[in-house]
Design a protein around this motif. Structure first.
Motif, mmCIF file in Angstrom:
data_model
loop_
_atom_site.group_PDB
_atom_site.id
_atom_site.type_symbol
_atom_site.label_atom_id
_atom_site.label_comp_id
_atom_site.label_asym_id
_atom_site.label_seq_id
_atom_site.Cartn_x
_atom_site.Cartn_y
_atom_site.Cartn_z
ATOM 1 N N ILE A 13 0.835 -1.194 0.000
ATOM 2 C CA ILE A 13 0.000 0.000 0.000
ATOM 3 C C ILE A 13 0.867 1.239 0.000
ATOM 4 C CG2 ILE A 13 -0.274 -0.277 2.515
ATOM 5 C CD1 ILE A 13 -2.904 1.297 2.280
ATOM 6 N N THR A 14 0.629 2.135 -0.965
ATOM 7 C CA THR A 14 1.347 3.408 -0.989
ATOM 8 C C THR A 14 0.589 4.435 -0.153
ATOM 9 O OG1 THR A 14 0.207 4.208 -2.987
ATOM 10 C CG2 THR A 14 2.225 2.919 -3.309
ATOM 11 N N GLY A 15 1.311 5.460 0.289
ATOM 12 C CA GLY A 15 0.680 6.465 1.148
ATOM 13 C C GLY A 15 0.207 5.861 2.451
ATOM 14 N N ALA A 36 3.337 -4.643 3.089
ATOM 15 C CA ALA A 36 4.477 -3.891 2.568
ATOM 16 C C ALA A 36 4.048 -2.432 2.575
ATOM 17 C CB ALA A 36 4.834 -4.353 1.162
ATOM 18 N N LEU A 37 4.525 -1.683 3.555
ATOM 19 C CA LEU A 37 4.078 -0.318 3.796
ATOM 20 C C LEU A 37 4.991 0.647 3.046
ATOM 21 C CD1 LEU A 37 3.621 -0.909 7.603
ATOM 22 C CD2 LEU A 37 1.755 -0.604 5.960
ATOM 23 N N MET A 38 4.415 1.457 2.175
ATOM 24 C CA MET A 38 5.185 2.320 1.291
ATOM 25 C C MET A 38 4.758 3.772 1.474
ATOM 26 S SD MET A 38 5.201 0.008 -2.188
ATOM 27 C CE MET A 38 5.804 -1.689 -2.141
ATOM 28 N N ASP A 39 5.740 4.627 1.777
ATOM 29 C CA ASP A 39 5.438 6.037 1.997
ATOM 30 C C ASP A 39 6.725 6.836 1.848
ATOM 31 O OD1 ASP A 39 2.786 7.455 3.381
ATOM 32 O OD2 ASP A 39 4.624 8.609 3.636
ATOM 33 N N ILE A 40 6.583 8.124 1.635
ATOM 34 C CA ILE A 40 7.747 8.998 1.494
ATOM 35 C C ILE A 40 8.262 9.485 2.840
ATOM 36 C CG2 ILE A 40 6.509 11.201 1.298
ATOM 37 C CD1 ILE A 40 8.438 11.803 -1.110
ATOM 38 N N VAL A 59 9.212 5.223 -0.303
ATOM 39 C CA VAL A 59 8.857 5.282 -1.725
ATOM 40 C C VAL A 59 8.454 6.700 -2.099
ATOM 41 C CG1 VAL A 59 7.067 4.616 -3.380
ATOM 42 C CG2 VAL A 59 8.186 2.871 -2.020
ATOM 43 N N ASP A 60 8.907 7.116 -3.262
ATOM 44 C CA ASP A 60 8.463 8.357 -3.882
ATOM 45 C C ASP A 60 7.668 7.971 -5.122
ATOM 46 O OD1 ASP A 60 8.103 10.756 -5.178
ATOM 47 O OD2 ASP A 60 10.229 11.259 -5.326
ATOM 48 N N VAL A 61 6.359 8.173 -5.088
ATOM 49 C CA VAL A 61 5.515 7.708 -6.199
ATOM 50 C C VAL A 61 5.708 8.519 -7.474
ATOM 51 C CG1 VAL A 61 3.752 6.707 -4.678
ATOM 52 C CG2 VAL A 61 3.484 9.071 -5.500
ATOM 53 N N THR A 62 6.489 9.607 -7.402
ATOM 54 C CA THR A 62 6.799 10.353 -8.622
ATOM 55 C C THR A 62 8.006 9.752 -9.348
ATOM 56 O OG1 THR A 62 8.285 11.970 -7.572
ATOM 57 C CG2 THR A 62 5.924 12.468 -7.562
ATOM 58 N N SER A 63 8.556 8.668 -8.807
ATOM 59 C CA SER A 63 9.722 8.016 -9.416
ATOM 60 C C SER A 63 9.422 6.549 -9.666
ATOM 61 C CB SER A 63 10.946 8.137 -8.501
ATOM 62 O OG SER A 63 11.967 7.236 -8.883
ATOM 63 N N ILE A 67 9.602 3.098 -6.991
ATOM 64 C CA ILE A 67 8.530 2.127 -6.775
ATOM 65 C C ILE A 67 8.964 0.733 -7.211
ATOM 66 C CG2 ILE A 67 6.113 1.567 -7.194
ATOM 67 C CD1 ILE A 67 5.622 4.484 -7.878
ATOM 68 N N GLU A 68 9.674 0.644 -8.324
ATOM 69 C CA GLU A 68 10.139 -0.662 -8.781
ATOM 70 C C GLU A 68 11.074 -1.300 -7.765
ATOM 71 O OE1 GLU A 68 9.948 -0.464 -13.661
ATOM 72 O OE2 GLU A 68 11.759 0.260 -12.641
ATOM 73 N N ALA A 69 11.957 -0.500 -7.182
ATOM 74 C CA ALA A 69 12.871 -1.031 -6.171
ATOM 75 C C ALA A 69 12.105 -1.521 -4.945
ATOM 76 C CB ALA A 69 13.882 0.046 -5.774
ATOM 77 N N ALA A 70 11.088 -0.771 -4.535
ATOM 78 C CA ALA A 70 10.291 -1.161 -3.369
ATOM 79 C C ALA A 70 9.507 -2.445 -3.626
ATOM 80 C CB ALA A 70 9.343 -0.030 -2.983
ATOM 81 N N MET A 71 8.920 -2.565 -4.811
ATOM 82 C CA MET A 71 8.161 -3.776 -5.141
ATOM 83 C C MET A 71 9.073 -5.000 -5.165
ATOM 84 S SD MET A 71 4.961 -3.037 -5.401
ATOM 85 C CE MET A 71 3.950 -1.545 -5.586
ATOM 86 N N ALA A 72 10.277 -4.825 -5.698
ATOM 87 C CA ALA A 72 11.228 -5.936 -5.736
ATOM 88 C C ALA A 72 11.614 -6.362 -4.325
ATOM 89 C CB ALA A 72 12.465 -5.528 -6.526
#
Length: 273
Positions: A13-15, A36-40, A59-63, A67-72
């Motif tokens: 989840i982003t944000g 998998a917690l994703m946030d800036i 994670v920076d969702v503008t990049s 995001i690809e690195a975080a998903m991996a």
């Protein structure tokens, strides 16, 4: 309808540290999901991960690279990813006459391009699990408010992205859902209700078509939609007709919800700040 069990499902989840992200992540953890917690915001993220026994991924969702690195990393850590929730988003209020291209582009980049990047980065892993991709849109996908062209465009566009991508990935066993809550309490809405421009437009969100619902109702309906791998979730459900026939009702909503004099006063207020 068959409902999937979220226990041991890996959900990215982003944000995740935002108002909706926090409450939604907590309730998903209670369901036994692996998060998998994703946030800036790295500091809030670390605290949240400790509290929910999740994996913290800055994670920076503008990049797309970010995001690809975080998903991996999430896939390496858990061995799979079952569900993606593209939740990160912002809003800005300003009439076109005084808004900047930079502000408009920022909202589009986070709210529209960000979920597209999130889906794209997750697709290889979601394909392996025949999983589910969800985007947190808004009733603004259907009802377009004045002084929020960037937000309305981003959420309408995100709904279109979901509808388009759904057809592309159906043969892979992947489902795609768009979620459209009305106003609810959150830090984002705190900024809106404390802003004289927002108050002028929506009357503090206390009554009428702009009345806020509880965040608990929003989260409950989102989780139900995820369990059903739903295509379209309107929150509250009673607004579904408006969402599905938004073009037909648009003129009525605009007349009922926005008086011309109030729009002009809101523009004047925005130019004083």
């Amino acid at each position: 309808m068959n409902r999937i069990c979220l226990k041991n499902k890996v959900i990215a989840i982003t944000g995740s540290t935002g108002g909706l992200g926090q409450v939604l992540s907590l309730e998903l953890a209670k369901k036994g999901a692996l998060l998998a917690l994703m946030d800036i915001d790295s500091e809030k993220l670390k605290l949240q991960a400790r509290e929910l026994s999740g994996l913290a991924l800055e994670v920076d969702v503008t990049s797309l690279d970010s995001i690809e690195a975080a998903m991996a990393k999430a896939n390496d850590h858990f061995g799979k990813i079952d569900i993606i929730i593209a939740n990160a988003g912002i809003t800005k209020m300003a009439p076109m006459i005084s808004s900047s291209e930079k502000d408009f582009s920022q909202v589009i980049d986070i709210n529209l391009n960000g979920p597209w990047r999130t889906f794209k980065a997750a697709l290889p892993y979601i394909s392996e699990s025949s999983g589910y991709m969800a985007a947190i849109c808004s009733m603004a996908s259907f009802v377009h408010c004045p002084l929020q062209a960037s937000y309305a465009a981003s959420k309408a566009g995100l709904h279109a992205v979901c509808n388009s991508v759904r057809m592309e990935v159906k043969h892979l066993g992947i489902d795609v859902g768009s979620y459209h809550p009305t106003f609810f309490p959150s830090p984002l809405m705190d900024g809106v209700t404390s802003d004289p421009v927002g108050n002028k437009l929506w009357g503090g969100n206390k009554e009428g078509p702009w009345k806020m619902i509880t965040i608990e109702e929003v989260v409950s309906d989102i989780i139900s939609g995820i369990e059903e791998r739903a295509e379209l979730v309107v929150i509250p459900k009673r607004k579904t007709l408006v969402a599905k026939a938004s073009g037909f009702f648009r003129r009525y909503i605009e007349r009922r919800g926005f008086k011309g004099s109030e729009i002009q006063e809101a523009i004047s207020l925005s130019q004083r700040s």
